[in-house]
Design a protein around this motif. Structure first.
Motif, PDB file in Angstrom:
ATOM      1  N   LEU A  47       0.847  -1.203   0.000  1.00  0.00           N
ATOM      2  CA  LEU A  47       0.000   0.000   0.000  1.00  0.00           C
ATOM      3  C   LEU A  47       0.875   1.243   0.000  1.00  0.00           C
ATOM      4  O   LEU A  47       1.056   1.910   1.002  1.00  0.00           O
ATOM      5  N   THR A  48       1.404   1.548  -1.157  1.00  0.00           N
ATOM      6  CA  THR A  48       2.297   2.690  -1.326  1.00  0.00           C
ATOM      7  C   THR A  48       1.503   3.882  -1.863  1.00  0.00           C
ATOM      8  O   THR A  48       0.359   3.721  -2.307  1.00  0.00           O
ATOM      9  N   PRO A  49       2.088   5.067  -1.864  1.00  0.00           N
ATOM     10  CA  PRO A  49       1.400   6.214  -2.457  1.00  0.00           C
ATOM     11  C   PRO A  49       1.034   5.994  -3.933  1.00  0.00           C
ATOM     12  O   PRO A  49       0.092   6.612  -4.435  1.00  0.00           O
ATOM     13  N   ILE A  50       1.747   5.116  -4.620  1.00  0.00           N
ATOM     14  CA  ILE A  50       1.429   4.840  -6.024  1.00  0.00           C
ATOM     15  C   ILE A  50       0.295   3.824  -6.132  1.00  0.00           C
ATOM     16  O   ILE A  50      -0.699   4.068  -6.822  1.00  0.00           O
ATOM     17  N   THR A  51       0.419   2.690  -5.459  1.00  0.00           N
ATOM     18  CA  THR A  51      -0.610   1.655  -5.615  1.00  0.00           C
ATOM     19  C   THR A  51      -1.967   2.113  -5.109  1.00  0.00           C
ATOM     20  O   THR A  51      -2.992   1.735  -5.673  1.00  0.00           O
ATOM     21  N   THR A  52      -1.999   2.933  -4.083  1.00  0.00           N
ATOM     22  CA  THR A  52      -3.294   3.399  -3.578  1.00  0.00           C
ATOM     23  C   THR A  52      -3.946   4.434  -4.498  1.00  0.00           C
ATOM     24  O   THR A  52      -5.123   4.729  -4.343  1.00  0.00           O
ATOM     25  N   GLN A  53      -3.184   4.951  -5.458  1.00  0.00           N
ATOM     26  CA  GLN A  53      -3.745   5.946  -6.384  1.00  0.00           C
ATOM     27  C   GLN A  53      -4.017   5.394  -7.784  1.00  0.00           C
ATOM     28  O   GLN A  53      -4.597   6.092  -8.620  1.00  0.00           O
ATOM     29  N   ILE A  54      -3.588   4.188  -8.055  1.00  0.00           N
ATOM     30  CA  ILE A  54      -3.719   3.644  -9.410  1.00  0.00           C
ATOM     31  C   ILE A  54      -5.156   3.667  -9.907  1.00  0.00           C
ATOM     32  O   ILE A  54      -5.442   4.133 -11.006  1.00  0.00           O
ATOM     33  N   GLY A  55      -6.069   3.141  -9.106  1.00  0.00           N
ATOM     34  CA  GLY A  55      -7.459   3.062  -9.541  1.00  0.00           C
ATOM     35  C   GLY A  55      -8.043   4.420  -9.849  1.00  0.00           C
ATOM     36  O   GLY A  55      -8.623   4.651 -10.916  1.00  0.00           O
ATOM     37  N   GLU A  56      -7.885   5.338  -8.910  1.00  0.00           N
ATOM     38  CA  GLU A  56      -8.420   6.681  -9.083  1.00  0.00           C
ATOM     39  C   GLU A  56      -7.779   7.376 -10.287  1.00  0.00           C
ATOM     40  O   GLU A  56      -8.462   8.007 -11.097  1.00  0.00           O
ATOM     41  N   ALA A  57      -6.470   7.247 -10.414  1.00  0.00           N
ATOM     42  CA  ALA A  57      -5.761   7.895 -11.519  1.00  0.00           C
ATOM     43  C   ALA A  57      -6.249   7.383 -12.868  1.00  0.00           C
ATOM     44  O   ALA A  57      -6.453   8.166 -13.806  1.00  0.00           O
ATOM     45  N   LEU A  58      -6.469   6.084 -12.979  1.00  0.00           N
ATOM     46  CA  LEU A  58      -6.932   5.531 -14.251  1.00  0.00           C
ATOM     47  C   LEU A  58      -8.376   5.920 -14.548  1.00  0.00           C
ATOM     48  O   LEU A  58      -8.743   6.132 -15.711  1.00  0.00           O
ATOM     49  N   VAL A  59      -9.199   6.045 -13.523  1.00  0.00           N
ATOM     50  CA  VAL A  59     -10.566   6.539 -13.739  1.00  0.00           C
ATOM     51  C   VAL A  59     -10.516   7.955 -14.303  1.00  0.00           C
ATOM     52  O   VAL A  59     -11.191   8.275 -15.290  1.00  0.00           O
ATOM     53  N   PHE A  60      -9.702   8.824 -13.705  1.00  0.00           N
ATOM     54  CA  PHE A  60      -9.581  10.194 -14.203  1.00  0.00           C
ATOM     55  C   PHE A  60      -9.021  10.218 -15.628  1.00  0.00           C
ATOM     56  O   PHE A  60      -9.515  10.949 -16.492  1.00  0.00           O
ATOM     57  N   LYS A  61      -7.998   9.412 -15.888  1.00  0.00           N
ATOM     58  CA  LYS A  61      -7.381   9.362 -17.230  1.00  0.00           C
ATOM     59  C   LYS A  61      -8.393   8.924 -18.274  1.00  0.00           C
ATOM     60  O   LYS A  61      -8.520   9.552 -19.334  1.00  0.00           O
ATOM     61  N   LEU A  62      -9.110   7.842 -17.995  1.00  0.00           N
ATOM     62  CA  LEU A  62     -10.114   7.390 -18.960  1.00  0.00           C
ATOM     63  C   LEU A  62     -11.215   8.427 -19.153  1.00  0.00           C
ATOM     64  O   LEU A  62     -11.688   8.640 -20.266  1.00  0.00           O
ATOM     65  N   SER A  63     -11.627   9.070 -18.079  1.00  0.00           N
ATOM     66  CA  SER A  63     -12.672  10.094 -18.185  1.00  0.00           C
ATOM     67  C   SER A  63     -12.243  11.236 -19.091  1.00  0.00           C
ATOM     68  O   SER A  63     -13.033  11.736 -19.899  1.00  0.00           O
ATOM     69  N   ILE A  64     -10.986  11.633 -18.980  1.00  0.00           N
ATOM     70  CA  ILE A  64     -10.467  12.706 -19.830  1.00  0.00           C
ATOM     71  C   ILE A  64     -10.335  12.229 -21.272  1.00  0.00           C
ATOM     72  O   ILE A  64     -10.793  12.885 -22.204  1.00  0.00           O
ATOM     73  N   ASP A  65      -9.714  11.067 -21.451  1.00  0.00           N
ATOM     74  CA  ASP A  65      -9.469  10.565 -22.807  1.00  0.00           C
ATOM     75  C   ASP A  65     -10.748  10.228 -23.561  1.00  0.00           C
ATOM     76  O   ASP A  65     -10.839  10.466 -24.769  1.00  0.00           O
ATOM     77  N   LEU A  66     -11.726   9.650 -22.857  1.00  0.00           N
ATOM     78  CA  LEU A  66     -12.950   9.195 -23.513  1.00  0.00           C
ATOM     79  C   LEU A  66     -14.071  10.227 -23.484  1.00  0.00           C
ATOM     80  O   LEU A  66     -15.109  10.024 -24.111  1.00  0.00           O
ATOM     81  N   ALA A  67     -13.887  11.293 -22.721  1.00  0.00           N
ATOM     82  CA  ALA A  67     -14.906  12.337 -22.554  1.00  0.00           C
ATOM     83  C   ALA A  67     -16.212  11.750 -22.020  1.00  0.00           C
ATOM     84  O   ALA A  67     -17.307  12.175 -22.381  1.00  0.00           O
ATOM     85  N   ARG A  68     -16.076  10.757 -21.129  1.00  0.00           N
ATOM     86  CA  ARG A  68     -17.224  10.136 -20.468  1.00  0.00           C
ATOM     87  C   ARG A  68     -16.711   9.350 -19.281  1.00  0.00           C
ATOM     88  O   ARG A  68     -15.519   9.119 -19.142  1.00  0.00           O
ATOM     89  N   GLN A  69     -17.628   8.940 -18.444  1.00  0.00           N
ATOM     90  CA  GLN A  69     -17.258   8.111 -17.302  1.00  0.00           C
ATOM     91  C   GLN A  69     -16.912   6.701 -17.780  1.00  0.00           C
ATOM     92  O   GLN A  69     -17.535   6.199 -18.717  1.00  0.00           O
ATOM     93  N   PRO A  70     -15.944   6.050 -17.162  1.00  0.00           N
ATOM     94  CA  PRO A  70     -15.647   4.664 -17.525  1.00  0.00           C
ATOM     95  C   PRO A  70     -16.856   3.763 -17.257  1.00  0.00           C
ATOM     96  O   PRO A  70     -17.610   3.984 -16.317  1.00  0.00           O
ATOM     97  N   THR A  71     -17.000   2.744 -18.081  1.00  0.00           N
ATOM     98  CA  THR A  71     -18.088   1.782 -17.918  1.00  0.00           C
ATOM     99  C   THR A  71     -17.746   0.790 -16.802  1.00  0.00           C
ATOM    100  O   THR A  71     -16.604   0.726 -16.331  1.00  0.00           O
ATOM    101  N   ALA A  72     -18.719  -0.027 -16.446  1.00  0.00           N
ATOM    102  CA  ALA A  72     -18.497  -1.071 -15.436  1.00  0.00           C
ATOM    103  C   ALA A  72     -17.390  -2.023 -15.885  1.00  0.00           C
ATOM    104  O   ALA A  72     -16.547  -2.429 -15.081  1.00  0.00           O
ATOM    105  N   ASP A  73     -17.369  -2.371 -17.163  1.00  0.00           N
ATOM    106  CA  ASP A  73     -16.320  -3.259 -17.674  1.00  0.00           C
ATOM    107  C   ASP A  73     -14.945  -2.596 -17.594  1.00  0.00           C
ATOM    108  O   ASP A  73     -13.952  -3.255 -17.288  1.00  0.00           O
ATOM    109  N   GLU A  74     -14.884  -1.307 -17.868  1.00  0.00           N
ATOM    110  CA  GLU A  74     -13.604  -0.590 -17.784  1.00  0.00           C
ATOM    111  C   GLU A  74     -13.131  -0.472 -16.336  1.00  0.00           C
ATOM    112  O   GLU A  74     -11.935  -0.595 -16.066  1.00  0.00           O
TER     113      GLU A  74
END
Length: 192
Positions: A150-177
């Protein structure tokens, strides 16, 4: 003409909190005033000043109340499901006025560094910092996850990828994503 019922206690505080979040959404941080919040909440400005010395104090209090809390499964039997639920909670929250107010604060952190500090200290940090941290700490505390992972990186991975996908896709990630974020990034980073 019917006179509106006078609100007190928690009903009044909820109305004021909601008014503050709407006011930020419509006017921005720079134009946030006690007068505007009071008008929107249909109460006197003095009512606000009795509880909050500044608009920023009121806004932080509103955000603390609006910020969701993760609830891991008590049986410790579904880490994957709990992580997906935490990321789903994040994507749901991202569509709220509170998330918009957080974005406004983060966008203007150079102008309002004390407000940003308060956001972390009074809203994010008491809830673990990120949307998966509570779940991860819960499982680590019960021997299901190696605490050293549980490092500062691993605890942020999920949140960071949600934000990245939201920006890149211009929508919220789906349940599958969201499931893919957990399966392909977060669990492997935890050695699971």
């Amino acid at each position: 003409m019917r006179v509106p019922e006078r609100r007190r206690g928690e009903a009044l505080v909820r109305a004021i909190h909601e008014a503050a979040l709407v006011e930020v959404a419509e006017t921005g941080l720079g134009a946030l005033t006690m007068e505007g919040i009071a008008r929107r909440a249909a109460t006197a400005k003095t009512v606000l000043y009795r509880r909050w010395p500044t608009t920023h104090d009121l806004l932080i209090d509103a955000l603390a109340q609006a910020y969701p809390v993760e609830v891991p499964s008590p049986g410790l039997d579904d880490l994957r499901g709990d992580l997906i639920a935490a990321l789903t909670l994040l994507t749901d929250w991202m569509q709220t006025l509170a998330a918009g107010a957080v974005l406004a604060i983060m966008s203007e952190r150079h102008r309002y560094p004390e407000l940003t500090d308060d956001l972390y200290r009074k809203v994010f940090d008491p809830r673990g910092g990120t949307f998966t941290t509570t779940v991860l700490r819960h499982y680590a505390d019960h021997g299901q996850v190696d605490p050293s992972r549980l490092t500062p990186i691993t605890t942020q991975i999920g949140e960071a990828l949600v934000f990245k996908l939201s920006i890149d896709l211009a929508r919220q990630p789906t349940a599958d994503e969201l499931a893919a974020i957990v399966d392909e990034a977060l669990l492997p980073a935890l050695g699971l």
